[in-house]
Design a protein around this motif. Structure first.
Motif, PDB file in Angstrom:
ATOM      1  N   PRO A  14      -6.556 -10.445 -13.188  1.00 53.26           N
ATOM      2  CA  PRO A  14      -5.628 -11.155 -12.302  1.00 53.26           C
ATOM      3  C   PRO A  14      -5.298 -10.426 -11.004  1.00 53.26           C
ATOM      4  O   PRO A  14      -4.580 -10.982 -10.177  1.00 53.26           O
ATOM      5  CB  PRO A  14      -4.357 -11.269 -13.161  1.00 53.26           C
ATOM      6  CG  PRO A  14      -4.398 -10.085 -14.057  1.00 53.26           C
ATOM      7  CD  PRO A  14      -5.863  -9.855 -14.351  1.00 53.26           C
ATOM      8  N   GLY A  15      -5.831  -9.224 -10.791  1.00 53.98           N
ATOM      9  CA  GLY A  15      -5.363  -8.401  -9.666  1.00 53.98           C
ATOM     10  C   GLY A  15      -6.198  -8.510  -8.404  1.00 53.98           C
ATOM     11  O   GLY A  15      -6.568  -7.494  -7.807  1.00 53.98           O
ATOM     12  N   PHE A  16      -6.478  -9.735  -7.976  1.00 50.45           N
ATOM     13  CA  PHE A  16      -7.334  -9.950  -6.806  1.00 50.45           C
ATOM     14  C   PHE A  16      -6.887  -9.118  -5.593  1.00 50.45           C
ATOM     15  O   PHE A  16      -5.736  -9.200  -5.171  1.00 50.45           O
ATOM     16  CB  PHE A  16      -7.350 -11.434  -6.427  1.00 50.45           C
ATOM     17  CG  PHE A  16      -8.056 -11.712  -5.126  1.00 50.45           C
ATOM     18  CD1 PHE A  16      -9.423 -11.507  -5.021  1.00 50.45           C
ATOM     19  CD2 PHE A  16      -7.348 -12.136  -4.016  1.00 50.45           C
ATOM     20  CE1 PHE A  16     -10.083 -11.740  -3.813  1.00 50.45           C
ATOM     21  CE2 PHE A  16      -7.993 -12.375  -2.810  1.00 50.45           C
ATOM     22  CZ  PHE A  16      -9.361 -12.170  -2.716  1.00 50.45           C
ATOM     23  N   ASP A  17      -7.814  -8.316  -5.077  1.00 50.12           N
ATOM     24  CA  ASP A  17      -7.598  -7.473  -3.892  1.00 50.12           C
ATOM     25  C   ASP A  17      -6.575  -6.361  -4.106  1.00 50.12           C
ATOM     26  O   ASP A  17      -6.201  -5.692  -3.131  1.00 50.12           O
ATOM     27  CB  ASP A  17      -7.154  -8.312  -2.679  1.00 50.12           C
ATOM     28  CG  ASP A  17      -8.341  -8.674  -1.787  1.00 50.12           C
ATOM     29  OD1 ASP A  17      -9.480  -8.390  -2.178  1.00 50.12           O
ATOM     30  OD2 ASP A  17      -8.119  -9.256  -0.710  1.00 50.12           O
ATOM     31  N   VAL A  18      -6.128  -6.166  -5.343  1.00 48.32           N
ATOM     32  CA  VAL A  18      -5.058  -5.197  -5.615  1.00 48.32           C
ATOM     33  C   VAL A  18      -5.478  -4.171  -6.687  1.00 48.32           C
ATOM     34  O   VAL A  18      -5.322  -2.977  -6.501  1.00 48.32           O
ATOM     35  CB  VAL A  18      -3.768  -5.916  -6.072  1.00 48.32           C
ATOM     36  CG1 VAL A  18      -2.707  -4.914  -6.498  1.00 48.32           C
ATOM     37  CG2 VAL A  18      -3.230  -6.818  -4.954  1.00 48.32           C
ATOM     38  N   PHE A  19      -6.008  -4.669  -7.804  1.00 50.62           N
ATOM     39  CA  PHE A  19      -6.326  -3.768  -8.918  1.00 50.62           C
ATOM     40  C   PHE A  19      -7.729  -3.178  -8.757  1.00 50.62           C
ATOM     41  O   PHE A  19      -8.633  -3.823  -8.209  1.00 50.62           O
ATOM     42  CB  PHE A  19      -6.307  -4.520 -10.263  1.00 50.62           C
ATOM     43  CG  PHE A  19      -4.935  -4.937 -10.712  1.00 50.62           C
ATOM     44  CD1 PHE A  19      -3.789  -4.492 -10.082  1.00 50.62           C
ATOM     45  CD2 PHE A  19      -4.797  -5.802 -11.796  1.00 50.62           C
ATOM     46  CE1 PHE A  19      -2.519  -4.888 -10.509  1.00 50.62           C
ATOM     47  CE2 PHE A  19      -3.539  -6.205 -12.232  1.00 50.62           C
ATOM     48  CZ  PHE A  19      -2.401  -5.756 -11.582  1.00 50.62           C
ATOM     49  N   ILE A 143      -3.323   0.426  -8.403  1.00 51.11           N
ATOM     50  CA  ILE A 143      -2.681  -0.719  -7.778  1.00 51.11           C
ATOM     51  C   ILE A 143      -2.620  -0.388  -6.293  1.00 51.11           C
ATOM     52  O   ILE A 143      -1.939   0.554  -5.900  1.00 51.11           O
ATOM     53  CB  ILE A 143      -1.244  -0.931  -8.315  1.00 51.11           C
ATOM     54  CG1 ILE A 143      -1.240  -1.075  -9.835  1.00 51.11           C
ATOM     55  CG2 ILE A 143      -0.579  -2.125  -7.647  1.00 51.11           C
ATOM     56  CD1 ILE A 143       0.179  -0.986 -10.446  1.00 51.11           C
ATOM     57  N   LEU A 144      -3.356  -1.137  -5.504  1.00 49.47           N
ATOM     58  CA  LEU A 144      -3.393  -0.874  -4.059  1.00 49.47           C
ATOM     59  C   LEU A 144      -2.350  -1.754  -3.390  1.00 49.47           C
ATOM     60  O   LEU A 144      -2.527  -2.952  -3.257  1.00 49.47           O
ATOM     61  CB  LEU A 144      -4.793  -1.178  -3.509  1.00 49.47           C
ATOM     62  CG  LEU A 144      -4.965  -1.100  -1.986  1.00 49.47           C
ATOM     63  CD1 LEU A 144      -4.565   0.264  -1.449  1.00 49.47           C
ATOM     64  CD2 LEU A 144      -6.412  -1.416  -1.610  1.00 49.47           C
TER      65      LEU A 144
ATOM     66  N   VAL B 189      -1.165 -12.325  -2.759  1.00 50.60           N
ATOM     67  CA  VAL B 189      -1.699 -10.990  -3.041  1.00 50.60           C
ATOM     68  C   VAL B 189      -0.628  -9.921  -2.791  1.00 50.60           C
ATOM     69  O   VAL B 189      -0.475  -8.984  -3.580  1.00 50.60           O
ATOM     70  CB  VAL B 189      -2.957 -10.719  -2.176  1.00 50.60           C
ATOM     71  CG1 VAL B 189      -3.375  -9.253  -2.242  1.00 50.60           C
ATOM     72  CG2 VAL B 189      -4.108 -11.619  -2.635  1.00 50.60           C
ATOM     73  N   LEU B 192       1.832 -10.015  -5.614  1.00 46.65           N
ATOM     74  CA  LEU B 192       1.185  -9.504  -6.826  1.00 46.65           C
ATOM     75  C   LEU B 192       1.156  -7.973  -6.815  1.00 46.65           C
ATOM     76  O   LEU B 192       1.436  -7.323  -7.831  1.00 46.65           O
ATOM     77  CB  LEU B 192      -0.224 -10.092  -6.891  1.00 46.65           C
ATOM     78  CG  LEU B 192      -1.015  -9.972  -8.176  1.00 46.65           C
ATOM     79  CD1 LEU B 192      -2.024 -11.118  -8.257  1.00 46.65           C
ATOM     80  CD2 LEU B 192      -1.740  -8.663  -8.314  1.00 46.65           C
ATOM     81  N   ALA B 193       0.853  -7.403  -5.660  1.00 46.12           N
ATOM     82  CA  ALA B 193       0.814  -5.936  -5.547  1.00 46.12           C
ATOM     83  C   ALA B 193       2.211  -5.350  -5.747  1.00 46.12           C
ATOM     84  O   ALA B 193       2.393  -4.367  -6.475  1.00 46.12           O
ATOM     85  CB  ALA B 193       0.251  -5.527  -4.192  1.00 46.12           C
ATOM     86  N   SER B 196       3.313  -5.783  -9.492  1.00 45.92           N
ATOM     87  CA  SER B 196       2.590  -4.871 -10.383  1.00 45.92           C
ATOM     88  C   SER B 196       3.088  -3.442 -10.213  1.00 45.92           C
ATOM     89  O   SER B 196       3.300  -2.716 -11.193  1.00 45.92           O
ATOM     90  CB  SER B 196       1.091  -4.925 -10.076  1.00 45.92           C
ATOM     91  OG  SER B 196       0.606  -6.244 -10.190  1.00 45.92           O
ATOM     92  N   ALA B 197       3.268  -3.040  -8.955  1.00 45.81           N
ATOM     93  CA  ALA B 197       3.756  -1.687  -8.689  1.00 45.81           C
ATOM     94  C   ALA B 197       5.178  -1.516  -9.222  1.00 45.81           C
ATOM     95  O   ALA B 197       5.540  -0.453  -9.736  1.00 45.81           O
ATOM     96  CB  ALA B 197       3.704  -1.396  -7.192  1.00 45.81           C
TER      97      ALA B 197
END
Lengths: 295, 295
Positions: A14-19, A143-144, B189, B192-193, B196-197
């Protein structure tokens, strides 16, 4: 200076562009030494040796430019990650090239190294995304949150997983072009819930729970026309006991979590073959990130 | 049977419709005993005493209907949570009503209790959302992945926070009506980041880090016309040392994390007053969820 930069799984469900998840194998190895000229030599998988077209040397040159350092280098790349596999092949080469030069010059600034590597990634995939570069540098699960300023949250996780690599290619450029600019708010919420729960499960080391949270509503549904085999391979993995399965980056590689990883890998390879696509699987584990050593 | 159902903070920054935090105070207390008739009596904040219009009794009646139980009850509600405050007032009453009847009947099924409470929440706010009901039941910090089947991930967290309650109301119905059906993928996104963080930071017990991750791009930007004072109050909190600050649910209550919570609360109250809005603050801590006891 020798740098070994590992393959990575971007998005991770689920972490598109992030994970991003760093793998232990495969890796690109990049050896570099100072020189009057700029030369690139490649072993392993075939990538350009023209320094203006090679992702690693583009990144290395970008770093030199940022540092206003006037020097040349001889670079030898042992390309262990198949290009266009979805395993962060260009990201690893980009990071490896920038990191090797940074180490040679005694530069430690991670943000700068990533910024240089993004130039190589941009040349390779058309957009400067850090979700392969960052885990390849940091290791573990990342996690970006932001590239500039660099804000990365790293989770130290430890598990094995199976990767299935089919003999097809998915263009990262095209995989990005098919994404919509707007998505349903309800899908944004669903991915947010999955991603948050996944972080919670990973922090608890509960890989079975994490595996059950690999769904995605932001990218994969739109990419289905590019990966028409996805649902069948996914089903094969789940039917053979996988906790969960998803695409690695924009594919074609897929990964699965589970207990009997060999059985799962075989079932997924068979499912690819049923679609008329050759494939191979390998089992690896979470990796610790790029390694540097004096040659 | 006596149930004490606590106030909650829905959304908690980036977790729109997903995150919820249970507070220790304020609480609604609901006492119930079997009876031939259905009667509701209210003390404290003013809410309807008509059983067909009271959120707690609507939920209680919904539970009885689901269980096909034919019985009446006398309910006394000590309404400690100000209605339309953004602190999950209707959620707490809804949960309290359903839970009190469930306990009276010896029913333990959480999914059923929540389903009944959703009927009350729906009557109050126009939509059956569980992001107040769930943390009020579970306590701690909750990630609501799915209501049916009920999938909740609970984080045991422990910290103090300051709540600021202005003398204005925000209609939950209107706050939901202003939301778009589609949002930019880039905003999905970003949230989501952040989300999550935030989970990673909370799992590490790093409240300062968590506080810096309370931004939101999915709901608050669209709700700004309903909360024109938000940016000024937020700024006042940050300038007085808050780690982070956000809206509680759809407001008007706001909350902040930080060290000197009294100073932060005072600064936020002052910022409200500068907007011509009276406000009060109180300091509370994360709560353990609804409590039941025999009267």
């Amino acid at each position: 200076m020798k740098v070994s930069a590992p393959a990575t799984i971007a998005n991770f469900g689920p972490g598109f562009d992030v994970f991003g998840l760093c793998l232990d194998e495969p890796r690109d190895v990049i050896k570099v030494k100072e020189s009057d000229e700029v030369m690139v030599e490649v072993e392993g998988f075939n990538v350009p040796e023209d320094p203006e077209k090679n992702v690693a040397s583009i990144s290395a040159l970008a770093l030199l430019k940022m540092l206003k350092a006037e020097m040349g280098f001889r670079m030898k790349i042992i390309k262990g990650i198949r290009p266009k596999s979805g395993l962060g092949s260009s990201g690893a080469s980009a990071l490896g090239g920038a990191l090797a030069l940074a180490k040679l010059l005694g530069v430690e600034n991670r943000e700068l190294i990533i910024k240089a590597a993004l130039e190589g990634e941009k040349a390779a995939s058309g957009s400067a995304h850090g979700d392969n570069i960052v885990p390849s540098l940091f290791g573990g699960f990342t996690i970006l949150k932001s590239l500039s300023p660099l804000e990365v949250f790293k989770l130290d996780v430890s598990f094995k997983l199976v990767i299935v690599l089919p003999k097809v290619e998915v263009s990262t450029k095209r995989a990005r072009a098919v994404l919509p600019r707007y998505v349903p708010l309800s899908d944004a919420v669903r991915n947010l819930a999955l991603a948050s729960a996944l972080i919670s499960a990973l922090k608890e080391g509960d890989i079975e729970k994490a595996g059950k949270l690999l769904d995605d509503y932001l990218a994969i549904p739109y990419r289905k026309p590019l990966i028409p085999w996805f649902d069948n391979v996914r089903r094969a993995a789940l039917e053979s006991g996988a906790y969960g399965v998803s695409l690695s980056g924009s594919g074609p590689a897929m990964f699965a979590l589970g207990e009997d990883l060999g059985d799962i890998g075989k079932a997924m390879v068979e499912a690819f073959e049923n679609e008329g696509i050759g494939a191979e699987y390998f089992i690896t584990k979470v990796g610790g990130g790029a390694k540097c050593s004096d040659v």
